[in-house]
Design a protein around this motif. Structure first.
Motif, PDB file in Angstrom:
ATOM      1  N   LEU A  84       0.893  -1.188  -0.119  1.00  0.00           N
ATOM      2  CA  LEU A  84       0.243   0.001  -0.031  1.00  0.00           C
ATOM      3  C   LEU A  84       0.952   1.248  -0.084  1.00  0.00           C
ATOM      4  O   LEU A  84       1.788   1.319   0.678  1.00  0.00           O
ATOM      5  N   ASP A  86       0.850   5.238   0.109  1.00  0.00           N
ATOM      6  CA  ASP A  86       0.238   6.458   0.583  1.00  0.00           C
ATOM      7  C   ASP A  86       0.752   7.543  -0.092  1.00  0.00           C
ATOM      8  O   ASP A  86       1.719   8.070   0.607  1.00  0.00           O
ATOM      9  N   THR A 102      -3.687   4.820   7.559  1.00  0.00           N
ATOM     10  CA  THR A 102      -2.399   3.780   6.999  1.00  0.00           C
ATOM     11  C   THR A 102      -2.006   3.211   8.073  1.00  0.00           C
ATOM     12  O   THR A 102      -1.374   2.128   7.986  1.00  0.00           O
ATOM     13  N   TRP A 105      -3.851   0.214   9.338  1.00  0.00           N
ATOM     14  CA  TRP A 105      -3.870  -0.838   8.554  1.00  0.00           C
ATOM     15  C   TRP A 105      -2.370  -1.475   8.376  1.00  0.00           C
ATOM     16  O   TRP A 105      -2.250  -2.782   8.320  1.00  0.00           O
ATOM     17  N   VAL A 116       3.746  -1.316   3.950  1.00  0.00           N
ATOM     18  CA  VAL A 116       3.128   0.087   3.797  1.00  0.00           C
ATOM     19  C   VAL A 116       4.378   1.049   3.260  1.00  0.00           C
ATOM     20  O   VAL A 116       5.637   0.930   3.743  1.00  0.00           O
ATOM     21  N   TYR A 170      -3.922   7.010  -3.794  1.00  0.00           N
ATOM     22  CA  TYR A 170      -3.282   5.540  -2.859  1.00  0.00           C
ATOM     23  C   TYR A 170      -3.098   4.560  -4.241  1.00  0.00           C
ATOM     24  O   TYR A 170      -3.839   4.692  -4.958  1.00  0.00           O
ATOM     25  N   ILE A 172      -2.260   0.268  -4.814  1.00  0.00           N
ATOM     26  CA  ILE A 172      -2.219  -1.085  -4.089  1.00  0.00           C
ATOM     27  C   ILE A 172      -1.392  -1.795  -5.152  1.00  0.00           C
ATOM     28  O   ILE A 172      -2.075  -1.966  -6.239  1.00  0.00           O
ATOM     29  N   ILE A 197     -10.724   1.256   0.609  1.00  0.00           N
ATOM     30  CA  ILE A 197      -9.250   1.199   0.439  1.00  0.00           C
ATOM     31  C   ILE A 197      -8.838  -0.272   1.275  1.00  0.00           C
ATOM     32  O   ILE A 197      -8.506  -1.182   0.928  1.00  0.00           O
ATOM     33  N   LEU A 201      -7.700  -3.706   0.032  1.00  0.00           N
ATOM     34  CA  LEU A 201      -6.376  -4.286   0.786  1.00  0.00           C
ATOM     35  C   LEU A 201      -6.728  -5.836   1.172  1.00  0.00           C
ATOM     36  O   LEU A 201      -5.802  -6.764   0.875  1.00  0.00           O
TER      37      LEU A 201
END
Length: 211
Positions: A84, A86, A102, A105, A116, A170, A172, A197, A201
């Protein structure tokens, strides 16, 4: 006169001589005993000191300056994981407001193979770098944090491919490194929420690791 009589009693075999001598001996012993008792009296001991409990050391939050090519290299290192990304900035109100998602997650899905990366689109001057890092520390952003740069006076928004230069943005990537979902504010008709989002995910994380 009393002293004269006492002297006469002790100088002669007077009947009171023995009695008075005993009284004086008793008085002497009593004073000595009291002095010994006072001298051996100790002060009350203080309570046992409780050892100081120090907090556990936390992961250091860092910020790396990187251009788009460096970012792609960092992405390649995440092969086998869902990624992910951001894209945000301190001047972007919705970015700052939703950044905690964020962080959440990252904690929730790390054990399932989520990696991330946050990419700040702020200016790269020293003062701004300090402000970005301070925000990341306050958010406890314990993942890869990048501050976007570009050579030859190019706009990082363009070199990183941010649609319309609109944030938040964002992306993914699946476990093979393929971009599978993008959330952009460039198109006002394509509204999305944190729940959207998270759902994306969860879908990507169900994918099996490539052979």
């Amino acid at each position: 006169m009393i002293l004269t009589q006492l002297a006469r009693i002790f100088s002669q075999q007077h009947p009171l001589r023995t009695t008075l001598a005993g009284c004086l001996l008793l008085l002497t012993f009593s004073c000595t005993s009291q002095e010994n008792t006072e001298s051996t009296r100790t002060e009350p001991q203080s309570e046992t000191a409780v050892p100081e409990v120090k907090p556990e050391k936390t992961v250091e939050i860092t910020l790396t300056l990187s251009d788009a090519a460096g970012f792609e290299e960092i992405l390649k290192l995440q092969q086998g994981k869902v990624v992910l990304v951001d894209f945000w900035a301190t001047w972007c109100v919705p970015c700052v407001k939703n950044f905690h998602h964020t962080v959440e997650w990252n904690k929730e899905f790390a054990d399932q193979g989520l990696s991330v990366i946050s990419v700040s689109m702020d200016e790269s001057d020293e003062e701004t770098q300090k402000a970005v890092l301070k925000f990341l520390e306050e958010q406890n952003a314990q993942f890869t944090n990048i501050l976007a740069t570009a050579a030859d006076d190019k706009d990082p928004m363009e070199t990183y491919g941010i649609d319309g230069g609109a944030l938040p943005h964002y992306r993914i990537y699946d476990r093979s490194g393929k971009l599978v979902k993008k959330f952009s504010f460039a198109d006002p008709s394509q509204q999305f929420t944190p729940a959207d989002i998270k759902a994306a995910l969860e879908t990507a994380l169900k994918q099996k690791k490539p052979e």
